[in-house]
Enzyme design. Structure first.
Site, mmCIF file in Angstrom:
data_model
loop_
_atom_site.group_PDB
_atom_site.id
_atom_site.type_symbol
_atom_site.label_atom_id
_atom_site.label_comp_id
_atom_site.label_asym_id
_atom_site.label_seq_id
_atom_site.Cartn_x
_atom_site.Cartn_y
_atom_site.Cartn_z
ATOM 1 N N LYS A 49 -16.088 63.947 59.484
ATOM 2 C CA LYS A 49 -15.766 65.397 60.110
ATOM 3 C C LYS A 49 -17.029 64.844 60.252
ATOM 4 O O LYS A 49 -17.508 64.295 60.921
ATOM 5 C CB LYS A 49 -15.938 66.127 58.803
ATOM 6 N N TYR A 89 -7.415 73.304 57.959
ATOM 7 C CA TYR A 89 -8.592 74.503 56.253
ATOM 8 C C TYR A 89 -7.531 75.840 56.135
ATOM 9 O O TYR A 89 -7.752 77.077 55.099
ATOM 10 C CB TYR A 89 -9.700 74.944 56.790
ATOM 11 N N PHE A 97 -16.067 80.883 53.916
ATOM 12 C CA PHE A 97 -17.106 80.444 54.381
ATOM 13 C C PHE A 97 -15.725 79.647 55.634
ATOM 14 O O PHE A 97 -15.983 78.660 56.154
ATOM 15 C CB PHE A 97 -17.474 79.312 53.762
ATOM 16 N N ARG A 125 -8.334 60.702 46.791
ATOM 17 C CA ARG A 125 -9.488 61.086 47.127
ATOM 18 C C ARG A 125 -10.773 61.180 45.014
ATOM 19 O O ARG A 125 -11.734 61.545 45.087
ATOM 20 C CB ARG A 125 -8.577 62.629 45.700
ATOM 21 N N ASN A 152 -19.901 67.867 53.485
ATOM 22 C CA ASN A 152 -19.676 66.944 52.842
ATOM 23 C C ASN A 152 -18.733 65.220 53.269
ATOM 24 O O ASN A 152 -18.200 64.936 53.009
ATOM 25 C CB ASN A 152 -18.759 67.384 51.565
ATOM 26 N N HIS A 155 -12.830 63.990 54.684
ATOM 27 C CA HIS A 155 -11.632 65.213 54.446
ATOM 28 C C HIS A 155 -10.739 63.857 54.182
ATOM 29 O O HIS A 155 -10.378 62.734 54.480
ATOM 30 C CB HIS A 155 -11.403 65.892 55.272
ATOM 31 N N GLU A 166 -0.699 67.202 56.590
ATOM 32 C CA GLU A 166 -1.350 67.278 57.121
ATOM 33 C C GLU A 166 -1.385 65.651 58.043
ATOM 34 O O GLU A 166 -1.722 65.908 59.471
ATOM 35 C CB GLU A 166 -2.820 66.922 56.620
HETATM 36 P P1 DAT Z 1 -12.151 69.238 49.628
HETATM 37 O O1 DAT Z 1 -12.748 69.512 50.870
HETATM 38 O O2 DAT Z 1 -12.422 68.227 48.388
HETATM 39 O O3 DAT Z 1 -10.839 69.299 50.039
HETATM 40 P P2 DAT Z 1 -11.983 72.179 49.758
HETATM 41 O O4 DAT Z 1 -10.180 71.585 50.255
HETATM 42 O O5 DAT Z 1 -11.484 72.720 47.949
HETATM 43 O O6 DAT Z 1 -12.272 70.976 49.332
HETATM 44 O O7 DAT Z 1 -12.555 72.486 51.004
HETATM 45 C C1 DAT Z 1 -12.500 72.611 52.403
HETATM 46 C C2 DAT Z 1 -14.181 72.231 52.640
HETATM 47 O O8 DAT Z 1 -14.465 74.044 52.951
HETATM 48 C C3 DAT Z 1 -15.197 71.052 51.852
HETATM 49 O O9 DAT Z 1 -14.635 69.566 51.674
HETATM 50 C C4 DAT Z 1 -16.296 71.887 52.109
HETATM 51 C C5 DAT Z 1 -15.742 73.242 52.721
HETATM 52 N N1 DAT Z 1 -16.274 74.273 51.110
HETATM 53 C C6 DAT Z 1 -14.983 74.507 50.453
HETATM 54 N N2 DAT Z 1 -15.825 75.285 49.171
HETATM 55 C C7 DAT Z 1 -17.095 75.413 49.644
HETATM 56 C C8 DAT Z 1 -18.109 76.697 49.879
HETATM 57 N N3 DAT Z 1 -18.081 76.855 48.229
HETATM 58 N N4 DAT Z 1 -18.638 76.171 50.522
HETATM 59 C C9 DAT Z 1 -18.696 75.993 51.940
HETATM 60 N N5 DAT Z 1 -18.080 74.940 52.357
HETATM 61 C C10 DAT Z 1 -16.936 74.736 50.933
HETATM 62 MG MG MG Z 2 -8.914 70.411 50.910
#
Ligand code: DAT
Ligand code: MG
Length: 189
Positions: A49, A89, A97, A125, A152, A155, A166
């Site tokens: 990202k 997303y 968020f 993962r 973080n 992805h 995806e």
């Molecule tokens: P992942 O990237 O581990 O699959 P996810 O699909 O639940 O996690 O969320 C996608 C992204 O959204 C994640 O990489 C960062 C952001 N995100 C997730 N939870 C968040 C939060 N509580 N506050 C801010 N950003 C968040």
């Molecule tokens: Mg995810």
């Protein structure tokens, strides 16, 4: 010869071809009986990202996937449109968020990659660590390289079904390259 006619053992049918047929039949029987589960060759979307690209971590991330023994079959550096980010997303559309996440993602640059390997969806993962870097173990990408959930850096598709969607979202079929890795016999038996 049909598989049910195969003569087991070394007597009749002991040519290399027949032995291979016997082996295949045994594997098929084992699979049918649920005794053998063949790992599947999978494809997944991995993306560095914008925070990861800006911090110069693209090479480190690619290197980890290469060294693990996965095969890169597609890669694009893009500045995603906000629509593409929103689509990517979409499962999070009700989260508070979501808007910020999509805006940040569409600011680019974003390195979308398709990687291939046995069980890669789960294994990648595990390589990523937890969504929140604070919960991620050292040794994982997020556990080694970042601090906060909103930054973080990487992805990874979270299931085989998501991976298919995806990869199709980020790559046209002709942008994925089929190639045979010379390392394959040393990674898979
Ligand atoms: P992942 O990237 O581990 O699959 P996810 O699909 O639940 O996690 O969320 C996608 C992204 O959204 C994640 O990489 C960062 C952001 N995100 C997730 N939870 C968040 C939060 N509580 N506050 C801010 N950003 C968040
Ligand atoms: Mg995810």
């Amino acid at each position: 010869m049909h598989s049910h006619e195969v003569k087991w053992g070394t007597g009749q049918g002991g040519t290399p071809l027949n032995r291979e047929r016997q082996r295949v039949s045994l594997v098929t029987l084992g699979e049918a009986a649920g005794l053998i589960v063949q790992p599947t060759m999978e494809r997944t979307l991995i993306a560095v990202k914008s925070d990861g690209v800006q911090r110069g971590l693209t090479g480190d991330i690619i290197s980890r996937f290469e060294r693990r023994g996965f095969k890169l079959i597609g890669m694009r550096l893009v500045k995603p449109s906000e629509d593409l980010a929103k689509q990517h997303y979409i499962d999070l559309k009700d989260k508070p968020f979501y808007a910020g996440l999509c805006k940040f993602t569409s600011s680019g640059p974003f390195v979308a990659m398709c990687w291939e390997g046995q069980n890669i969806v789960k294994m990648s993962r595990d390589m990523l660590g937890e969504t929140n870097p604070a919960d991620s173990k050292p040794g994982t990408i997020r556990g080694d390289l970042c601090v906060q959930v909103g930054r973080n850096i990487i992805h990874g598709s979270d299931s085989l079904e998501t991976a298919k969607k995806e990869v199709a979202l980020w790559f046209k079929p002709e942008e994925l390259v089929e190639w045979k890795s010379c390392m394959e016999p040393y990674q898979y038996e």
